[in-house]
Write a protein that holds these residues in place. Structure first.
Motif, PDB file in Angstrom:
ATOM      1  N   LYS A   1      -2.541  11.808 -13.824  1.00 45.66           N
ATOM      2  CA  LYS A   1      -1.672  11.201 -12.829  1.00 45.66           C
ATOM      3  C   LYS A   1      -2.407  10.121 -12.057  1.00 45.66           C
ATOM      4  N   TYR A   2      -1.717   9.008 -11.836  1.00 41.73           N
ATOM      5  CA  TYR A   2      -2.257   7.898 -11.056  1.00 41.73           C
ATOM      6  C   TYR A   2      -1.338   7.685  -9.855  1.00 41.73           C
ATOM      7  N   HIS A   3      -1.844   7.970  -8.646  1.00 39.54           N
ATOM      8  CA  HIS A   3      -1.011   7.823  -7.452  1.00 39.54           C
ATOM      9  C   HIS A   3      -0.988   6.366  -6.997  1.00 39.54           C
ATOM     10  N   HIS A   4      -0.150   6.086  -5.992  1.00 40.70           N
ATOM     11  CA  HIS A   4       0.179   4.701  -5.632  1.00 40.70           C
ATOM     12  C   HIS A   4      -0.737   4.079  -4.570  1.00 40.70           C
ATOM     13  N   ILE A   5      -1.671   4.839  -4.017  1.00 41.48           N
ATOM     14  CA  ILE A   5      -2.554   4.277  -2.990  1.00 41.48           C
ATOM     15  C   ILE A   5      -3.770   3.683  -3.692  1.00 41.48           C
ATOM     16  N   LEU A   6      -3.750   2.362  -3.828  1.00 37.02           N
ATOM     17  CA  LEU A   6      -4.701   1.672  -4.704  1.00 37.02           C
ATOM     18  C   LEU A   6      -5.899   1.121  -3.933  1.00 37.02           C
ATOM     19  N   ASN A   7      -7.050   1.253  -4.548  1.00 32.50           N
ATOM     20  CA  ASN A   7      -8.305   0.796  -3.949  1.00 32.50           C
ATOM     21  C   ASN A   7      -8.471  -0.701  -4.201  1.00 32.50           C
ATOM     22  N   PRO A   8      -8.480  -1.520  -3.142  1.00 34.88           N
ATOM     23  CA  PRO A   8      -8.598  -2.974  -3.323  1.00 34.88           C
ATOM     24  C   PRO A   8      -9.918  -3.402  -3.957  1.00 34.88           C
TER      25      PRO A   8
ATOM     26  N   MET B   1       0.808  -1.191   0.000  1.00 35.43           N
ATOM     27  CA  MET B   1       0.000   0.000   0.000  1.00 35.43           C
ATOM     28  C   MET B   1       0.849   1.252   0.000  1.00 35.43           C
ATOM     29  N   GLY B   2       2.106   1.044  -0.181  1.00 36.90           N
ATOM     30  CA  GLY B   2       2.864   2.197  -0.547  1.00 36.90           C
ATOM     31  C   GLY B   2       3.828   2.713   0.494  1.00 36.90           C
ATOM     32  N   LYS B   3       4.799   3.365   0.012  1.00 35.19           N
ATOM     33  CA  LYS B   3       5.842   3.949   0.797  1.00 35.19           C
ATOM     34  C   LYS B   3       5.363   5.270   1.378  1.00 35.19           C
TER      35      LYS B   3
ATOM     36  N   PRO C   1      -1.567  -8.394  -5.511  1.00 36.37           N
ATOM     37  CA  PRO C   1      -1.680  -8.577  -6.960  1.00 36.37           C
ATOM     38  C   PRO C   1      -1.946  -7.274  -7.717  1.00 36.37           C
ATOM     39  N   ILE C   2      -2.705  -6.355  -7.103  1.00 39.78           N
ATOM     40  CA  ILE C   2      -2.987  -5.068  -7.746  1.00 39.78           C
ATOM     41  C   ILE C   2      -1.751  -4.181  -7.713  1.00 39.78           C
ATOM     42  N   VAL C   3      -1.064  -4.174  -6.565  1.00 33.17           N
ATOM     43  CA  VAL C   3       0.166  -3.387  -6.440  1.00 33.17           C
ATOM     44  C   VAL C   3       1.195  -3.853  -7.466  1.00 33.17           C
ATOM     45  N   LYS C   4       1.328  -5.151  -7.601  1.00 32.31           N
ATOM     46  CA  LYS C   4       2.296  -5.719  -8.563  1.00 32.31           C
ATOM     47  C   LYS C   4       1.901  -5.381  -9.986  1.00 32.31           C
ATOM     48  N   LEU C   5       0.604  -5.378 -10.290  1.00 35.14           N
ATOM     49  CA  LEU C   5       0.127  -5.080 -11.640  1.00 35.14           C
ATOM     50  C   LEU C   5       0.490  -3.654 -12.050  1.00 35.14           C
ATOM     51  N   TRP C   6       0.270  -2.704 -11.158  1.00 37.88           N
ATOM     52  CA  TRP C   6       0.585  -1.302 -11.461  1.00 37.88           C
ATOM     53  C   TRP C   6       2.088  -1.032 -11.339  1.00 37.88           C
ATOM     54  N   SER C   7       2.728  -1.587 -10.317  1.00 40.16           N
ATOM     55  CA  SER C   7       4.179  -1.422 -10.068  1.00 40.16           C
ATOM     56  C   SER C   7       4.609   0.039 -10.027  1.00 40.16           C
ATOM     57  N   ILE C   8       3.768   0.896  -9.443  1.00 43.94           N
ATOM     58  CA  ILE C   8       4.082   2.324  -9.381  1.00 43.94           C
ATOM     59  C   ILE C   8       5.332   2.539  -8.531  1.00 43.94           C
TER      60      ILE C   8
ATOM     61  N   ARG D   1       4.450   8.994  -4.910  1.00 44.17           N
ATOM     62  CA  ARG D   1       4.798   8.212  -6.096  1.00 44.17           C
ATOM     63  C   ARG D   1       3.571   8.131  -6.987  1.00 44.17           C
ATOM     64  N   PHE D   2       3.801   8.288  -8.284  1.00 39.96           N
ATOM     65  CA  PHE D   2       2.696   8.212  -9.225  1.00 39.96           C
ATOM     66  C   PHE D   2       3.244   7.956 -10.621  1.00 39.96           C
ATOM     67  N   ILE D   3       2.356   7.577 -11.518  1.00 45.07           N
ATOM     68  CA  ILE D   3       2.705   7.510 -12.928  1.00 45.07           C
ATOM     69  C   ILE D   3       1.716   8.390 -13.678  1.00 45.07           C
ATOM     70  N   GLU D   4       2.103   8.804 -14.870  1.00 43.89           N
ATOM     71  CA  GLU D   4       1.272   9.701 -15.664  1.00 43.89           C
ATOM     72  C   GLU D   4       1.062   9.134 -17.054  1.00 43.89           C
ATOM     73  N   LYS D   5      -0.183   9.159 -17.512  1.00 42.10           N
ATOM     74  CA  LYS D   5      -0.499   8.699 -18.863  1.00 42.10           C
ATOM     75  C   LYS D   5      -1.576   9.594 -19.449  1.00 42.10           C
TER      76      LYS D   5
END
Length: 343
Positions: free
Chosen positions: A256-263, A1-3, A119-126, A248-252
Motif C-alpha cells: 500500500k502507498y498512502h497519499h502523504i508524499l515526501n517532497p 498534501m492530501g485530504k 508535480p509529485i502529487v499529480k504524478l501519483w494522483s492517489i 487514501r492509498f493505492i496498492e500494487k
C-alpha cells in the motif's frame, strides 16, 4: 498534501449531521450539508443564526474555492501554476495570505512539508481514477521542480513568482483550514455563539455546547472508515484536523502507498504514525501542522508540537498506541479498548 479524514464523530448529545434545516428555537440545530471544495461540508448552528447566514457561510467557502482550487481552470492558483517560470502573478489578499502562511510552514519543516509538492502529487494522483505507482525515472524528473525556496513573494504588491517552469503549488493541506476559520469568523460577526463547522474533516467548534460544558469531539480511528473513534476531547473556540495514512492509498503487488508524499524522495513518508490530530485556535494552522507534524515521525513530532504555544496533538501509531502533548493531559480520554494511551 492530501485530504483530511472526513469521518470525525462529534459526541455532542445532538445529531449534527442531518441534511436540511430546522429551527434553532426548539433546541434543534440549524444544519446544512453541501459538497464544496470537493468534500462534504456541514455547518450546524446551535444558537443564533438563520438560513441566510448559512447561505453566506457556504458562499464564503465557494468564494475561496474559486480562488484556490487546483482542479478548476481559471482560478488564481491555476493561473499562478500556468505561469511558473514565465512571470509574476498578482494575487488577491486571500490567495496571497494563504500561500505566505504555507511557505512559512515549509520553512519551519525544512521542506518536509512543501507546498510546491504539486508535480509529485499529480504524478501519483492517489485518490483519482488515474492513480498509479510511478517509475523512479518519472519521480526523478518531477522532483527537480519541488522546492519552496523557488517561490518568490512580494508583500508590497501581493505578487508571487514560481521560478521554475513546471512548478505546481498544491494548497490542499491548508486551504480548507483557512475556509473553516473564515466561516467561524463570519458566524461570530453575524451573532452566532454556538456552532460546529465540519469542512471535510476540518472541525471548528465555535463557542461551547452550553454554558457549563464544552463540545466533546471524537478523534477518528485511522484504521476504520465507519466513524469509529479512538477517544474524545473537550474543546471550545478551537479546531481539530487529522491526517492519516489510511484515508487514501493505492496498492500494487501487495504493497500500500498512502497519499502523504515526501517532497524530498517523491514517495510516501515512511513513519510509525497512522494518524495525527492537531488542536489549535486556528484551523489553518491545524491543517498545515497535521501534515507537517506527520512528516516528522512520533518523537520529533511530539517535540515539535510541545515547542509551539497554544497547539496540541494526538498521535496514533500503527501498533495502536496513543501519545498526546502535555496541554491536553486530563482532557483527552481513550474510549476504544483497542488503543492504549502511552504517555
Amino acid at each position: 498534501m492530501g485530504k483530511k479524514i472526513i469521518g470525525f464523530l462529534l459526541i455532542i448529545g445532538l445529531m449534527i449531521g442531518i441534511v436540511g434545516c430546522t429551527s434553532v428555537s426548539d433546541k434543534e440545530p440549524l444544519t446544512r450539508t453541501d459538497i464544496v471544495m470537493g468534500t462534504p461540508v456541514t455547518i450546524s448552528i446551535y444558537e443564533g443564526g438563520s438560513e441566510d447566514i448559512l447561505q453566506k457561510s457556504f458562499d464564503k467557502i465557494s468564494e475561496i474555492e474559486s480562488l484556490l482550487s487546483i482542479n478548476k481552470s481559471g482560478t488564481e492558483l491555476d493561473k499562478l501554476n500556468e505561469n511558473a517560470g514565465i512571470k509574476k502573478i498578482k494575487l488577491s489578499d486571500t490567495s496571497y495570505k494563504i500561500i505566505k502562511r504555507a511557505v512559512k510552514y515549509s520553512h519551519l519543516s525544512d521542506g518536509g512539508y512543501d507546498i510546491s509538492v504539486g508535480p509529485i502529487v499529480k504524478l501519483w494522483s492517489i485518490g483519482l481514477p488515474e492513480a498509479k505507482v510511478p517509475t523512479q525515472k518519472e519521480i526523478d524528473y518531477v522532483i527537480k521542480l519541488v522546492d519552496y525556496n523557488n517561490i518568490e513573494l512580494n508583500d508590497s504588491t501581493k505578487e508571487v513568482y514560481l521560478k521554475k517552469k513546471g512548478m505546481i503549488l498544491d494548497l490542499g493541506s491548508i486551504a480548507k483550514g483557512y475556509a473553516a476559520d473564515e466561516v467561524a469568523r463570519l458566524l461570530s460577526k453575524e451573532g452566532v455563539t454556538r456552532a460546529i463547522v465540519n469542512l471535510g474533516g476540518n472541525i471548528y467548534a465555535l463557542g461551547s455546547k452550553n454554558d457549563n460544558e464544552d463540545w466533546n469531539v471524537g478523534i477518528q480511528n485511522p484504521f476504520s472508515d465507519r466513524g469509529d473513534v479512538v477517544g474524545t476531547i473537550h474543546i471550545s473556540n478551537k479546531s481539530i484536523v487529522t491526517s492519516g495514512i489510511y484515508e487514501r492509498f493505492i496498492e500494487k503487488d501487495g504493497k500500500k502507498y498512502h497519499h502523504i508524499l515526501n517532497p524530498k524522495t517523491g514517495y510516501p513518508f515512511e513513519t510509525e504514525i497512522a494518524g495525527v490530530s492537531i488542536i489549535s485556535k486556528e484551523s489553518i494552522d491545524c491543517d498545515a501542522l497535521s501534515t507537517l507534524v506527520f512528516t516528522k515521525g512520533l518523537d520529533e513530532g511530539l517535540k515539535f508540537v510541545e515547542g509551539i504555544s497554544d497547539v496540541d496533538a494526538v498521535f496514533i501509531t500503527k501498533d495502536k498506541k496513543v501519545y498526546i502533548t502535555s496541554g491536553i493531559n486530563g482532557n483527552f480520554k481513550i474510549t476504544n479498548k483497542e488503543f492504549t494511551l502511552c504517555n
